[in-house]
Design an enzyme around this catalytic site. Structure first.
Site, mmCIF file in Angstrom:
data_model
loop_
_atom_site.group_PDB
_atom_site.id
_atom_site.type_symbol
_atom_site.label_atom_id
_atom_site.label_comp_id
_atom_site.label_asym_id
_atom_site.label_seq_id
_atom_site.Cartn_x
_atom_site.Cartn_y
_atom_site.Cartn_z
ATOM 1 N N TYR A 72 41.733 10.088 1.923
ATOM 2 C CA TYR A 72 43.148 9.733 2.069
ATOM 3 C C TYR A 72 43.775 10.553 3.187
ATOM 4 C CZ TYR A 72 48.084 9.063 1.014
ATOM 5 O OH TYR A 72 49.421 8.761 1.107
ATOM 6 N N ASP A 83 58.091 15.777 6.574
ATOM 7 C CA ASP A 83 57.696 14.408 6.237
ATOM 8 C C ASP A 83 58.942 13.540 6.095
ATOM 9 O OD1 ASP A 83 56.245 12.192 5.434
ATOM 10 O OD2 ASP A 83 56.181 12.812 3.334
ATOM 11 N N ASP A 119 48.347 6.604 4.957
ATOM 12 C CA ASP A 119 49.771 6.524 4.650
ATOM 13 C C ASP A 119 50.491 5.875 5.827
ATOM 14 O OD1 ASP A 119 52.424 6.953 4.008
ATOM 15 O OD2 ASP A 119 52.188 9.095 3.578
ATOM 16 N N ASP A 139 53.719 5.069 5.747
ATOM 17 C CA ASP A 139 55.156 5.305 5.582
ATOM 18 C C ASP A 139 55.890 3.967 5.412
ATOM 19 O OD1 ASP A 139 55.021 8.059 5.546
ATOM 20 O OD2 ASP A 139 55.379 8.295 7.670
ATOM 21 N N HIS A 193 48.878 2.045 2.971
ATOM 22 C CA HIS A 193 49.962 1.719 2.037
ATOM 23 C C HIS A 193 51.302 1.819 2.745
ATOM 24 C CE1 HIS A 193 51.455 5.819 1.172
ATOM 25 N NE2 HIS A 193 50.213 6.212 0.924
ATOM 26 N N GLU A 244 55.602 1.700 2.062
ATOM 27 C CA GLU A 244 56.560 2.016 1.007
ATOM 28 C C GLU A 244 57.898 1.323 1.240
ATOM 29 O OE1 GLU A 244 58.139 6.384 2.263
ATOM 30 O OE2 GLU A 244 55.962 6.083 2.179
ATOM 31 N N CYS A 256 59.512 12.272 0.764
ATOM 32 C CA CYS A 256 58.422 12.334 -0.201
ATOM 33 C C CYS A 256 58.866 11.624 -1.466
ATOM 34 C CB CYS A 256 58.069 13.793 -0.512
ATOM 35 S SG CYS A 256 57.004 13.994 -1.958
ATOM 36 N N ARG A 283 53.582 0.239 -1.853
ATOM 37 C CA ARG A 283 54.108 1.319 -2.691
ATOM 38 C C ARG A 283 55.569 1.025 -3.025
ATOM 39 N NH1 ARG A 283 54.853 7.586 -0.555
ATOM 40 N NH2 ARG A 283 57.035 7.738 -1.220
ATOM 41 N N GLU A 321 55.083 4.880 -7.329
ATOM 42 C CA GLU A 321 55.229 6.294 -6.979
ATOM 43 C C GLU A 321 56.150 7.026 -7.943
ATOM 44 O OE1 GLU A 321 54.145 8.856 -6.055
ATOM 45 O OE2 GLU A 321 54.657 9.419 -4.002
ATOM 46 N N ASN A 329 49.086 8.659 -7.834
ATOM 47 C CA ASN A 329 49.238 9.805 -6.922
ATOM 48 C C ASN A 329 49.274 11.087 -7.727
ATOM 49 O OD1 ASN A 329 49.888 11.626 -4.928
ATOM 50 N ND2 ASN A 329 51.973 10.885 -4.626
#
Length: 305
Positions: A51, A65, A92, A94, A119, A121, A129, A162, A192, A215
């Site tokens: 990952y 982040d 990721d 985002d 993924h 989101e 986060c 996500r 998440e 996660n």
């Protein structure tokens, strides 16, 4: 036969290899490994997929982040881990680095770099986060457009949607969003920041037959669960996204403090990977043998007295 760079890398597309791993009955565990050497060490211990966390990549660049890194920044990390390990990578993505057209560009760029899965989101920029407060969600329509764009652009990339909706909109809304994301073309769902075992169990029960990602991050809202416990709850994938970075950053901090205090690293040698161990990890001698004119390096085994 002399080593040839890249000759041992799989020829089958990474997305197809990722799917094949998910077709097995056991849960797929993916530790974070956003650097080539981390990927090699994870592979050494039997992990079959890795990952790449946006938080870890951002932190490695000295950035928070908050959706600040670019597609090309991420491709730099994908290329080195895919090249060094040959393993399929979940990356990721985002919020997709923009709107639908940007998502299509991201999908093709990630595939070309060697990713097997991504993924996306359903947050708005500046994203956070998933385990922090005050996340701002995109509408379900906006997210569906991004998922549909990713589905249309992909050649083999596995697409995971996500949703961060549980924290602000509740379980019903999160399940409804997830169902719409599947209809838009997602292959799996990543709920998440679930905060209890009961929430993981409920989400699983309400999404029968759907591949689900859990996660397991530290210092967040999810209680510590093992891979086996997630499998018992019906989850198909689990990630430990930033664990490797937290361990490494703590070790760096302690090392620099020790050098500053003691004038050198002479008292930290017992905590170091040796030169021989490092060379074994990165395959130093395989590369050396590519050039017959080089004399095989003799590794010093002791410090001068």
């Amino acid at each position: 036969m002399p080593y040839v760079i890249g000759a041992d890398l799989p020829q089958e597309p990474a997305g197809e290899r990722f799917r094949a791993l998910l077709d097995r009955p056991e849960i797929l565990g993916m530790p974070g490994a956003h650097l080539g050497i981390a990927g090699l060490l994870a592979k050494k211990h039997g992990f079959e997929a890795l990952y790449l966390s946006g938080a870890a990549m951002s932190a490695s660049m000295g950035l928070p982040d908050l959706g600040m890194i670019t597609i090309e920044d991420v491709c730099f990390f994908i290329r080195q881990v895919a090249r060094s390990t040959g393993l399929p990578l979940l990356v990721d993505g985002d919020t997709g680095y923009g709107e639908a057209l940007n998502v299509m560009h991201m999908v093709r760029a990630f595939e070309d770099a060697g990713a097997g899965a991504v993924h996306l989101e359903d947050q708005l920029l500046p994203k956070k986060c998933g385990h922090l407060n005050d996340k701002k969600l995109a509408s379900a329509d906006e997210m569906c457009a991004k998922v549909a764009a990713a589905h249309r652009a992909r050649r083999h990339l596995y697409i995971i949607a996500r949703t961060d909706a549980v924290a602000s909109e509740g379980m019903d809304a999160a399940v409804a969003r997830a169902q719409r994301y599947l209809e838009a073309g997602a292959d799996a769902i990543f709920p998440e920041a679930l905060t209890t075992v009961e929430m993981f169990r409920e989400f699983r029960a309400r999404m029968p037959g759907v591949k689900l990602l859990a996660n397991m991050t530290e210092f967040g809202r999810t209680p510590f669960l093992t891979k086996e416990e997630f499998q018992a709850l019906g989850y198909d994938m689990v990630i430990w996204p930033v664990t490797h970075l937290r361990i490494a950053a703590k070790a760096w901090d302690q090392l620099y403090a020790q050098i500053a205090a003691e004038g050198g690293a002479q008292n930290a040698v017992d905590r170091m990977q040796t030169r021989a161990e490092l060379y074994e990890t990165i395959g130093y001698h395989k590369y050396e043998e590519l050039d017959a004119s080089l004399v095989r390096t003799i590794i010093p085994t002791a410090m001068p007295q």
